[in-house]
Design a protein around this motif. Sequence first.
Motif, PDB file in Angstrom:
ATOM      1  N   ASP A 113       0.832  -1.199   0.000  1.00 48.55           N
ATOM      2  CA  ASP A 113       0.000   0.000   0.000  1.00 48.55           C
ATOM      3  C   ASP A 113       0.868   1.251   0.000  1.00 48.55           C
ATOM      4  O   ASP A 113       0.578   2.233  -0.688  1.00 48.55           O
ATOM      5  CB  ASP A 113      -0.921  -0.006   1.223  1.00 48.55           C
ATOM      6  CG  ASP A 113      -1.789   1.244   1.286  1.00 48.55           C
ATOM      7  OD1 ASP A 113      -2.615   1.442   0.376  1.00 48.55           O
ATOM      8  OD2 ASP A 113      -1.628   2.025   2.239  1.00 48.55           O
ATOM      9  N   ALA A 114       1.950   1.212   0.772  1.00 47.25           N
ATOM     10  CA  ALA A 114       2.840   2.375   0.880  1.00 47.25           C
ATOM     11  C   ALA A 114       3.474   2.717  -0.458  1.00 47.25           C
ATOM     12  O   ALA A 114       3.724   3.896  -0.763  1.00 47.25           O
ATOM     13  CB  ALA A 114       3.921   2.107   1.929  1.00 47.25           C
ATOM     14  N   GLU A 115       3.750   1.687  -1.288  1.00 46.89           N
ATOM     15  CA  GLU A 115       4.366   1.951  -2.594  1.00 46.89           C
ATOM     16  C   GLU A 115       3.526   2.920  -3.416  1.00 46.89           C
ATOM     17  O   GLU A 115       4.068   3.768  -4.148  1.00 46.89           O
ATOM     18  CB  GLU A 115       4.543   0.642  -3.369  1.00 46.89           C
ATOM     19  CG  GLU A 115       5.211   0.822  -4.721  1.00 46.89           C
ATOM     20  CD  GLU A 115       4.738  -0.158  -5.776  1.00 46.89           C
ATOM     21  OE1 GLU A 115       5.297  -0.138  -6.891  1.00 46.89           O
ATOM     22  OE2 GLU A 115       3.797  -0.928  -5.506  1.00 46.89           O
ATOM     23  N   GLN A 116       2.203   2.831  -3.291  1.00 47.39           N
ATOM     24  CA  GLN A 116       1.325   3.669  -4.096  1.00 47.39           C
ATOM     25  C   GLN A 116       1.451   5.152  -3.734  1.00 47.39           C
ATOM     26  O   GLN A 116       1.050   6.019  -4.510  1.00 47.39           O
ATOM     27  CB  GLN A 116      -0.143   3.221  -3.903  1.00 47.39           C
ATOM     28  CG  GLN A 116      -0.380   1.743  -4.140  1.00 47.39           C
ATOM     29  CD  GLN A 116       0.093   1.279  -5.507  1.00 47.39           C
ATOM     30  OE1 GLN A 116      -0.193   1.924  -6.515  1.00 47.39           O
ATOM     31  NE2 GLN A 116       0.811   0.173  -5.547  1.00 47.39           N
TER      32      GLN A 116
ATOM     33  N   THR B 224       4.583   8.416  -5.189  1.00 49.55           N
ATOM     34  CA  THR B 224       4.526   9.381  -6.289  1.00 49.55           C
ATOM     35  C   THR B 224       3.554  10.516  -5.966  1.00 49.55           C
ATOM     36  O   THR B 224       3.266  11.337  -6.828  1.00 49.55           O
ATOM     37  CB  THR B 224       4.086   8.697  -7.605  1.00 49.55           C
ATOM     38  OG1 THR B 224       2.828   8.039  -7.395  1.00 49.55           O
ATOM     39  CG2 THR B 224       5.120   7.677  -8.046  1.00 49.55           C
ATOM     40  N   GLY B 225       3.053  10.563  -4.743  1.00 46.74           N
ATOM     41  CA  GLY B 225       2.062  11.565  -4.374  1.00 46.74           C
ATOM     42  C   GLY B 225       2.593  12.643  -3.456  1.00 46.74           C
ATOM     43  O   GLY B 225       3.798  12.828  -3.297  1.00 46.74           O
ATOM     44  N   LYS B 226       1.670  13.330  -2.795  1.00 43.78           N
ATOM     45  CA  LYS B 226       2.019  14.518  -2.014  1.00 43.78           C
ATOM     46  C   LYS B 226       2.710  14.184  -0.704  1.00 43.78           C
ATOM     47  O   LYS B 226       3.323  15.069  -0.097  1.00 43.78           O
ATOM     48  CB  LYS B 226       0.753  15.334  -1.745  1.00 43.78           C
ATOM     49  CG  LYS B 226       0.123  15.901  -3.008  1.00 43.78           C
ATOM     50  CD  LYS B 226      -1.117  16.723  -2.683  1.00 43.78           C
ATOM     51  CE  LYS B 226      -1.730  17.315  -3.956  1.00 43.78           C
ATOM     52  NZ  LYS B 226      -2.937  18.124  -3.674  1.00 43.78           N
TER      53      LYS B 226
ATOM     54  N   GLU C  64       0.819  20.141 -10.067  1.00 45.21           N
ATOM     55  CA  GLU C  64      -0.625  19.934  -9.931  1.00 45.21           C
ATOM     56  C   GLU C  64      -0.942  18.696  -9.094  1.00 45.21           C
ATOM     57  O   GLU C  64      -1.854  18.714  -8.262  1.00 45.21           O
ATOM     58  CB  GLU C  64      -1.264  19.813 -11.318  1.00 45.21           C
ATOM     59  CG  GLU C  64      -2.774  19.600 -11.299  1.00 45.21           C
ATOM     60  CD  GLU C  64      -3.362  19.437 -12.691  1.00 45.21           C
ATOM     61  OE1 GLU C  64      -4.498  18.944 -12.788  1.00 45.21           O
ATOM     62  OE2 GLU C  64      -2.689  19.801 -13.684  1.00 45.21           O
ATOM     63  N   ILE C  65      -0.179  17.610  -9.292  1.00 40.17           N
ATOM     64  CA  ILE C  65      -0.471  16.373  -8.564  1.00 40.17           C
ATOM     65  C   ILE C  65       0.362  16.228  -7.297  1.00 40.17           C
ATOM     66  O   ILE C  65       0.182  15.279  -6.536  1.00 40.17           O
ATOM     67  CB  ILE C  65      -0.253  15.136  -9.473  1.00 40.17           C
ATOM     68  CG1 ILE C  65       1.209  15.030  -9.918  1.00 40.17           C
ATOM     69  CG2 ILE C  65      -1.181  15.182 -10.673  1.00 40.17           C
ATOM     70  CD1 ILE C  65       1.503  13.802 -10.769  1.00 40.17           C
TER      71      ILE C  65
END
Length: 437
Positions: free
Chosen positions: A11-14, A17-19, A221-222
């Motif tokens: 789950d942490a892998e996802q 690439t985020g904030k 933006e992401i």
Amino acid sequence: MTDELEKKLLDAEQHLTGKEQGKWLDYFDSVFDETILLLEKLFNGHETARGLYLSGALAKYWWMRGHAKQGLEWVEKFLEQEKHIPKPQESKGEDKGDKQQLSKSLAKALKGAGSLAHAVGDYTGQLEYYTGSLKLLQNLLDDKTQECEVLNTVGMAHREMGNLEEAEKFSRQSNEGYTKLGNKWGQAHSLNNIGVVLWFKGDCPQEAVTTHQKVLELRREIGDTRGIASSLGNLGNLKLFDLGEYKESLQLHKEALQLREQLGDKWGIAGSNVSLGTLAIKMSDLPEALARLNASADGFAAVGDKMGLCEVLEGYSLYLSEVGEPTLCCKAMGCAAKWRDELNVKLPIPRKRFVEAAMHTILNIHKPTTEEVDKWKAEGAKVEPGVLCDLVKVQTSQQPVEGKEKRPRPEPQASEDPNDEGDEAKAADPPSKRRRK
């Protein structure tokens, strides 16, 4: 507890690439020992499919926090174990499901191995891993997001090896796929590689700048912090190597470095420092240049990246040409050139111009013979990049650069061609194996 940790890691892998990348990287750090124990348990218990998938999923973390070598060893252990698994019979539906799951795990592991091979400078192995993953995804699976990601990584591998047309082709295929999926992270990632390919070509810097600005907008933006840092660094390099806009480059690289330090991205920090070191030379701040290049050498050595050390040596060559060290300058050039050839990685045209400028300075000020230059380069080619970086650090520490000024350069000789600007103008101020079976 083992199943719970495995689920949390996947789950942490996802989130990498985020904030909240920094938060999740810190989580991986907090369970590092437990993760190694889990991998050992899966390997010793012959839970190959789970081990393949998990080790591949950990690749981003391994790379960013400086564990690429150890991570690659784990993925390769599971890849070797997979070779000895009896292949399931096609007749049973349950076996077909097992085969599909194993193929999915194998594709994940091969993709992870490709990124880790890149991190340690094994570019031939990188391409082989990525190609194997892409073949599985295209022929056996129906995961368009993963297929798009691997298409782009295949393009990145071709880029490093100088196959720029192939690189652009694969990354454009990836970008088209991501656009259809509405995946903005993937759109930015693939467009970023297209921008780097444009930079490598060396003749379209403005187009490359426009491309990287679009990528930066998407990444802001992401909230992709690592991606934002990468885009800032790419724009900084364009300003440095191609456009000669040094103040703007300095601002971009410093912002990139700050973000990478926040993430604890050891590989990225080393990359920022080598660019800042080269930039400091162009801005006539030689003490700063040496400090940055030394820090970059230490960083790339710590993560085991020989290609990164080659870039440091190319930066050192420019520095050494400015402080009057022709012998060591040529040795640095010879070592970097030899290991680029060994690693099958081409010298990008913008970087090549800077290396040529350093050689031009050496030839015109110190006037060594061709035999001397060839001898010094040959001596450098016999040395490992990390060893030669250490030699440069030792020798330059014995001659403090405080107060040293850049060496004056002679005026270029008159040319019969009135339109010929001379080699120095073209070079110094440009216009705008481990092979797997």
